[in-house]
Design a protein around this motif. Structure first.
Motif, short mmCIF file in Angstrom:
data_model
loop_
_atom_site.label_atom_id
_atom_site.label_comp_id
_atom_site.label_asym_id
_atom_site.label_seq_id
_atom_site.Cartn_x
_atom_site.Cartn_y
_atom_site.Cartn_z
N THR A 1 0.81 -1.22 0.00
CA THR A 1 0.00 0.00 0.00
C THR A 1 0.84 1.27 0.00
N ASP B 1 -7.22 -4.03 0.37
CA ASP B 1 -5.78 -4.12 0.13
C ASP B 1 -5.21 -5.39 0.75
N LYS C 1 2.30 4.59 0.95
CA LYS C 1 1.91 5.64 1.89
C LYS C 1 0.40 5.78 2.04
N GLU C 2 -0.36 5.01 1.28
CA GLU C 2 -1.81 5.10 1.35
C GLU C 2 -2.35 4.32 2.55
N PRO C 3 -3.33 4.88 3.27
CA PRO C 3 -3.94 4.12 4.37
C PRO C 3 -4.60 2.85 3.83
N PRO C 4 -4.29 1.70 4.38
CA PRO C 4 -4.81 0.45 3.82
C PRO C 4 -6.26 0.19 4.21
N ARG C 5 -6.92 -0.59 3.37
CA ARG C 5 -8.24 -1.13 3.68
C ARG C 5 -8.04 -2.60 4.02
#
Length: 253
Positions: free
Chosen positions: A41, A114, A43-47
């Motif tokens: 993921t 993710d 730097k994106e906040p994961p789901r």
């Protein structure tokens, strides 16, 4: 027990301590799993879907590691879900669903995760259901997403050593129980059944998991899981982490 009623987080902590008596390296596998989440993921906040997530242990660590993460906890155990709901509150979506039923996906608030993470849970399911479930999990992942299952997965090329490792771990665990340094599985559930908040949930749990049925564990070697992931259509599959007779396997969609 009044502390448990006034502060549900005490139940969360007591569950973690009880589980750590079984798996002293429990946090190590969680770190390995979340390292893999970060790798896919960036730097994106994961789901993240915390599958068979119980009290939400993985979700809590995901939120601590990745501020802004979106987490969903799915389980069927009413006692553990009650603790998860009390400790996570609005920070997670709680889903009550049976992984033994292929309709579990319909209860999810969304798909395209993710990562789907699970630990020490799927060994309660029979072989044919686990193999089918792996394919169902693949469908709720986004392309490039990962599924990680950490569980009892002995190394089949080391049968003698694996047996000795299990015996050694059992001796250490029983010694901790004898001194009161750790709460046993049975004692923890007895305490939950005696608690005013959790007692009705414990009664409900017994209906879902009769003692005569919820006692069979199936723990094939890690290679079985890797092969099942490949058959289920994951583009890559392998062992992400190993600790003694436990391992974490990962599949990449």
């Amino acid at each position: 027990m009044s502390a448990y009623l006034s502060n549900p987080l005490v139940w969360q902590e007591s569950w973690d301590r009880q589980q750590e008596a079984f798996m002293p390296d429990r946090e190590e596998r969680f770190r390995a799993m979340l390292d893999a989440v970060g790798a896919v993921t960036g730097k994106e906040p994961p789901r993240v879907l915390d599958l068979a997530g119980g009290t939400g242990t993985i979700s809590l660590r995901t939120l601590a590691r990745f501020p802004g993460a979106t987490v969903t906890v799915l389980d069927q155990d009413p006692v553990l879900l009650a603790i998860a709901g009390a400790s996570l509150r609005e920070r997670a979506t709680i889903v009550d669903a049976d992984l033994g039923d292929s309709g579990w996906r319909a209860k999810l608030p969304e798909e395209g995760f993710d990562a789907v993470l699970t630990a020490t849970a799927l060994h309660w399911l029979p072989a044919e259901r686990v193999a089918t479930l792996y394919g169902e999990i693949r469908e709720v992942l986004r392309p490039g997403g990962i599924f990680v299952n950490a569980d009892h997965m002995p190394e089949d090329s080391l049968p003698t050593l694996s047996g000795r490792l299990r015996d050694h771990a059992r001796e250490l665990r029983e010694a901790r129980y004898a001194t009161g340094a750790a709460t046993s599985w049975g004692d923890w559930w007895a305490a939950a059944a005696a608690d005013e908040f959790l007692a009705p949930k414990a009664v409900e749990r017994e209906r879902i998991y009769p003692a005569t049925r919820h006692s069979q564990e199936w723990t094939p070697p890690a290679l079985w899981h890797v092969d099942a992931l490949r058959v289920a259509g994951y583009t890559e599959a392998g062992v992400l982490w190993r600790g003694g007779t436990d391992a974490a396997v990962v599949g990449l969609r």
